[in-house]
Design an enzyme around this catalytic site. Sequence first.
Site, short mmCIF file in Angstrom:
data_model
loop_
_atom_site.label_atom_id
_atom_site.label_comp_id
_atom_site.label_asym_id
_atom_site.label_seq_id
_atom_site.Cartn_x
_atom_site.Cartn_y
_atom_site.Cartn_z
N LYS A 136 0.86 -1.19 0.00
CA LYS A 136 0.00 0.00 0.00
C LYS A 136 0.89 1.23 0.00
O LYS A 136 2.08 1.18 0.32
CB LYS A 136 -0.94 0.02 1.22
CG LYS A 136 -0.25 -0.01 2.59
CD LYS A 136 0.22 1.34 3.09
CE LYS A 136 0.93 1.22 4.43
NZ LYS A 136 1.78 2.40 4.73
N ASP A 170 -1.09 -1.60 11.18
CA ASP A 170 -1.75 -1.46 9.88
C ASP A 170 -2.10 -2.79 9.23
O ASP A 170 -2.49 -2.82 8.07
CB ASP A 170 -0.92 -0.59 8.92
CG ASP A 170 0.49 -1.12 8.70
OD1 ASP A 170 0.85 -2.14 9.29
OD2 ASP A 170 1.23 -0.49 7.91
#
Length: 269
Positions: free
Chosen positions: A8, A132
């Site tokens: 990401k 995350d």
Amino acid sequence: MLVFPNAKINIGLNIVEKRPDGFHNIESCFYPIGWSDALEITKSEAFSFETNGISIPGDNADNLCKKAYETLAGDYELHPVKMHLLKAIPIGAGLGGGSSDAAFAIRALNDFFKLNISFEKQLDYARRLGSDCAFFILNKPAYCFQKGDRFEDIDLKLAGKWIVLVNPGIHISTIEAYAGIKPAAAKTNLRDDLKGPVADWATRIKNDFEATLFPKYPLLKEIKQRLYADGAEYASMSGSGSTVYGIFDKQKNLNTYFKNYKVWQGLLG
């Protein structure tokens, strides 16, 4: 079973305050990209975990994929498996590769053993493994806050844009990245800023880590400037570094400029 844990990028990253537990509250937009590892899970007589590709520092016993298996095995009766990770996403690069591996391990083990774990419970398992990790259970663009483990939907569509990621091989640990940070509330609203044209983001959307890491690693700033010079609509360091990316309105091939670094280029979804 074979799955492909993807990386990401962070579009904007504001470090807003330090928490009583020692972590930091942030706000950012996490956006999935196609740069991926490969994780294979097969039946085995005894549990094993092995890797190849990019060398992963530390002991395999501490790898988040193994911890994902152990976490689920604490609540479910799992037969032994062999887990094989082909590592391609750079480490310490601000791309969430290790977190993605962990989340995809949870998702794959759920499917492999037909555990029927609810989406919310998968998120909970992922949050236990890292701040995350939970994003990669979701794995779609999201406005992220608190430790980066809480999410809200965001209407951000970059499909058709071209992205170039440049990783110069500098490993920046989370501890090093946060060492110079002075948390502060953001001066603008990130969600509102993201509604504007990508070409306008440069004047409003920032990554707080750049202020402290660019002076320490001038090469990162040079890469960002090179991306803008070659026509990037927006360029930024991702996460706590050291990958820098540029978003373009059409395909680019910048290998000539960055031939000594790891470069990944592709369309955004």
